[in-house]
Structures are given as C-alpha cells and as structure tokens.
Design an enzyme around this catalytic site. Structure first.
Site, mmCIF file in Angstrom:
data_model
loop_
_atom_site.group_PDB
_atom_site.id
_atom_site.type_symbol
_atom_site.label_atom_id
_atom_site.label_comp_id
_atom_site.label_asym_id
_atom_site.label_seq_id
_atom_site.Cartn_x
_atom_site.Cartn_y
_atom_site.Cartn_z
ATOM 1 N N TRP A 61 0.836 -1.191 0.000
ATOM 2 C CA TRP A 61 0.000 0.000 0.000
ATOM 3 C C TRP A 61 0.871 1.241 0.000
ATOM 4 O O TRP A 61 2.074 1.196 0.240
ATOM 5 C CB TRP A 61 -1.037 -0.007 1.129
ATOM 6 C CG TRP A 61 -0.514 -0.037 2.568
ATOM 7 C CD1 TRP A 61 0.711 -0.445 3.009
ATOM 8 C CD2 TRP A 61 -1.259 0.351 3.716
ATOM 9 N NE1 TRP A 61 0.789 -0.350 4.372
ATOM 10 C CE2 TRP A 61 -0.409 0.140 4.844
ATOM 11 C CE3 TRP A 61 -2.526 0.837 3.939
ATOM 12 C CZ2 TRP A 61 -0.815 0.421 6.149
ATOM 13 C CZ3 TRP A 61 -2.929 1.107 5.235
ATOM 14 C CH2 TRP A 61 -2.088 0.899 6.325
ATOM 15 N N ASN A 62 0.220 2.381 -0.332
ATOM 16 C CA ASN A 62 0.927 3.649 -0.489
ATOM 17 C C ASN A 62 0.143 4.775 0.156
ATOM 18 O O ASN A 62 -1.088 4.708 0.279
ATOM 19 C CB ASN A 62 1.077 3.999 -1.975
ATOM 20 C CG ASN A 62 1.762 2.931 -2.774
ATOM 21 O OD1 ASN A 62 2.962 2.774 -2.698
ATOM 22 N ND2 ASN A 62 0.989 2.175 -3.556
ATOM 23 N N HIS A 69 -6.689 19.769 -7.578
ATOM 24 C CA HIS A 69 -6.855 20.124 -8.988
ATOM 25 C C HIS A 69 -5.727 19.541 -9.843
ATOM 26 O O HIS A 69 -5.120 20.222 -10.658
ATOM 27 C CB HIS A 69 -6.940 21.649 -9.121
ATOM 28 C CG HIS A 69 -8.101 22.219 -8.375
ATOM 29 N ND1 HIS A 69 -9.329 22.458 -8.958
ATOM 30 C CD2 HIS A 69 -8.231 22.554 -7.074
ATOM 31 C CE1 HIS A 69 -10.165 22.930 -8.036
ATOM 32 N NE2 HIS A 69 -9.523 22.997 -6.886
ATOM 33 N N HIS A 73 -10.138 16.405 -12.966
ATOM 34 C CA HIS A 73 -10.678 16.811 -11.672
ATOM 35 C C HIS A 73 -11.924 17.657 -11.840
ATOM 36 O O HIS A 73 -12.176 18.229 -12.899
ATOM 37 C CB HIS A 73 -9.628 17.560 -10.843
ATOM 38 C CG HIS A 73 -9.203 18.872 -11.425
ATOM 39 N ND1 HIS A 73 -8.140 19.000 -12.288
ATOM 40 C CD2 HIS A 73 -9.702 20.122 -11.265
ATOM 41 C CE1 HIS A 73 -7.992 20.262 -12.639
ATOM 42 N NE2 HIS A 73 -8.937 20.977 -12.029
ATOM 43 N N ASP A 75 -14.025 20.935 -10.546
ATOM 44 C CA ASP A 75 -13.973 22.240 -9.882
ATOM 45 C C ASP A 75 -15.320 22.490 -9.216
ATOM 46 O O ASP A 75 -16.364 22.453 -9.878
ATOM 47 C CB ASP A 75 -13.745 23.361 -10.895
ATOM 48 C CG ASP A 75 -12.343 23.399 -11.456
ATOM 49 O OD1 ASP A 75 -11.460 22.737 -10.902
ATOM 50 O OD2 ASP A 75 -12.142 24.105 -12.471
ATOM 51 N N HIS A 79 -14.314 27.072 -5.490
ATOM 52 C CA HIS A 79 -12.941 27.160 -5.997
ATOM 53 C C HIS A 79 -12.581 28.598 -6.385
ATOM 54 O O HIS A 79 -11.408 28.964 -6.360
ATOM 55 C CB HIS A 79 -12.803 26.223 -7.197
ATOM 56 C CG HIS A 79 -11.507 26.302 -7.930
ATOM 57 N ND1 HIS A 79 -10.285 26.289 -7.299
ATOM 58 C CD2 HIS A 79 -11.238 26.380 -9.273
ATOM 59 C CE1 HIS A 79 -9.320 26.354 -8.212
ATOM 60 N NE2 HIS A 79 -9.870 26.417 -9.407
ATOM 61 N N HIS A 207 -13.951 30.451 -15.083
ATOM 62 C CA HIS A 207 -14.024 30.288 -13.633
ATOM 63 C C HIS A 207 -14.919 31.364 -13.015
ATOM 64 O O HIS A 207 -15.767 31.073 -12.157
ATOM 65 C CB HIS A 207 -12.626 30.370 -13.023
ATOM 66 C CG HIS A 207 -11.807 29.135 -13.180
ATOM 67 N ND1 HIS A 207 -11.174 28.806 -14.360
ATOM 68 C CD2 HIS A 207 -11.505 28.139 -12.308
ATOM 69 C CE1 HIS A 207 -10.515 27.663 -14.211
ATOM 70 N NE2 HIS A 207 -10.703 27.236 -12.981
#
Length: 258
Positions: A61-62, A69, A73, A75, A79, A207
């Site tokens: 595992w990690n 973002h 992804h 928004d 944001h 945006h």
C-alpha cells in the site's frame, strides 16, 4: 423487466458501452503551473508504505500526495472568489454527478489555431443541428488537446507570451453560466479557461462566471471522440472532500450502441 434490470442487461450485452474519460494519475500527469508569486498545486506522487516486506509482509500500500486540482478533476463553485459562498466538492448534487451530456467538437478549428475560443454563435449552430442543450446536463468541449497529454510542455504549450490553449470567450462563458440550462462544463485542457484568459475581461472568465453561478467544471478529459454529440450519460466520481474546492475524479460516459 425493471429499468435497472434492463440497464444491467444492456451493459452485459454491450448495448451500453462505458467510456473512460479520465487521464491516469502518475507523476508525469500534466498540471496547471502558475507564475510567481502564486502557490502551485502538487504533482501526483505515490509514497510506498510497504510491499510484501518487513514493513508489511503480506500487503502492498501507499500514501498518495496530490492536489485537489491535479489530473482529471472537478472544480466546485467555492474554488473561485465569485463562488466563495457556494457548495464545496462534498456537496455536489447527485443529479450533477450523473447527468446527460452534450459534446461539441472543434478539433479542426483548434488544429488551425491553438488559441481558438468557443463563441455563443458556435453553440447556437450546434443547437440548430442537434437540438437544445440538456437541462441539468453537461457540455463537453472536444478540441483534440488530449493528444498533447504526454508531456507537461506539450500540454501547457507556453512561450514567452504565455500558454496557448483553447477555451471559451468571456461572453460564451457568461452565456453558459447564466443563460444555458447546463449544470457544468468540461474540457480536455488543464483548466476550463483558455491559456490567454488571464487577459480577458473579467480575467479567467470561465471560472469567474461558472463558479459564480454555482456551476461545475471538469478538466483534463480524454476520449471525447468516442462520444456522440447527444444521448450519452456522464458519471462523475470525485472524492467527497469536506470543505474542498475540487477533487481528482474518475469520469465515465455511458453510451448506447446500436
């Protein structure tokens, strides 16, 4: 046969195809890079915790390190400053996460001009051919930019004048946010705004208008060429980060095949 049973059978038979629109996450995944003095998001990185060794003999595992973002992804409205009182990414409506989708294809125009901007007239022409945009649905903007996703340099496409990537005009962004019936807008590029949008009025108009109208954005999409102009259903699966401004997401499309 119930609707859900019929859907499951259509999936099994291939009558409905699942198309993955997501850019895989790895250290080389292109990200948005802002100039000084602005803070930048993290590249995606795995930190190994154990791999069948003395740290954990039977498991691998990690930890993951990434920004909200990074890569493909979502928004959220909060944001951007215009949406600062809007919902965070954990509050996205279920009707936004699973919704009808329309695709507009401007790859030929972008091949001629990487700074190409989508205008309201393009959307009006699209609707004249395909019908109205889906109420409560998504518009995905195909530009062919996914072909540049192999390196940061190709994807950002910057020179001394700044990045050169396609987007939407300020007026088109306002129209999508305020006059269209859409819930969200998605692109193949690193952000929903054009590379030159810092010089628009208002700056970063996509945006500014989308987030201010409680609309949602998707970036770094792939495989839009496998979708029809209309008729598909989008499935967006972000992490429900409480207070988050966005999240890496797995984005799928359900496409009916004849």
């Amino acid at each position: 046969m119930s609707v859900l049973t019929a859907f499951a059978e259509a999936m099994r038979s291939g009558a409905v195809e699942v198309v993955d629109l997501t850019t895989p996450l790895q250290e080389s995944t292109p990200i948005l890079e802002l100039p000084p003095p602005f803070a930048n998001t993290s590249r995606f990185r795995l930190e190994e915790l154990s791999r069948y060794d003395d740290r954990g003999p039977a498991w691998y595992w990690n930890d993951i390190h990434t920004g909200e973002h990074t890569g493909t992804h979502l928004d959220a409205p909060n944001h951007w400053v215009t949406g600062r009182e809007g919902p965070d990414v954990s509050q996205v409506p279920m009707s936004t996460l699973v919704a009808p989708v329309a695709v507009i294809d401007m790859t030929a125009e972008v091949e001629r001009d990487p700074d190409f901007l989508l205008e309201v007239a393009h959307l009006e022409a699209w609707q004249a051919e395909h019908g109205p945009l889906p109420d409560g649905g998504w518009l995905l903007y195909r530009t062919g930019w996914e072909s540049r996703g192999g390196t940061q340099e190709e994807f950002v496409n910057a020179d001394e004048a700044g990045p050169h990537t396609p987007g939407v005009s300020a007026e088109c962004a306002r129209w999508i946010a305020q006059e269209s019936p859409l819930t969200g807008f998605g692109v193949e590029t690193v952000g929903t705004d054009a590379g030159a949008a810092g010089g628009f009025d208002p700056p970063f108009s996509c945006h500014h208008y989308l987030m201010g109208a409680n609309r949602w954005g998707l970036t770094s999409l792939r495989n839009l060429g496998r979708l029809p102009a209309t008729g598909a259903v989008l499935v967006v699966s972000p992490l429900p980060i409480v207070g988050g401004s966005g999240s890496p997401a797995r984005v799928l499309a359900l496409v009916e095949r004849s």
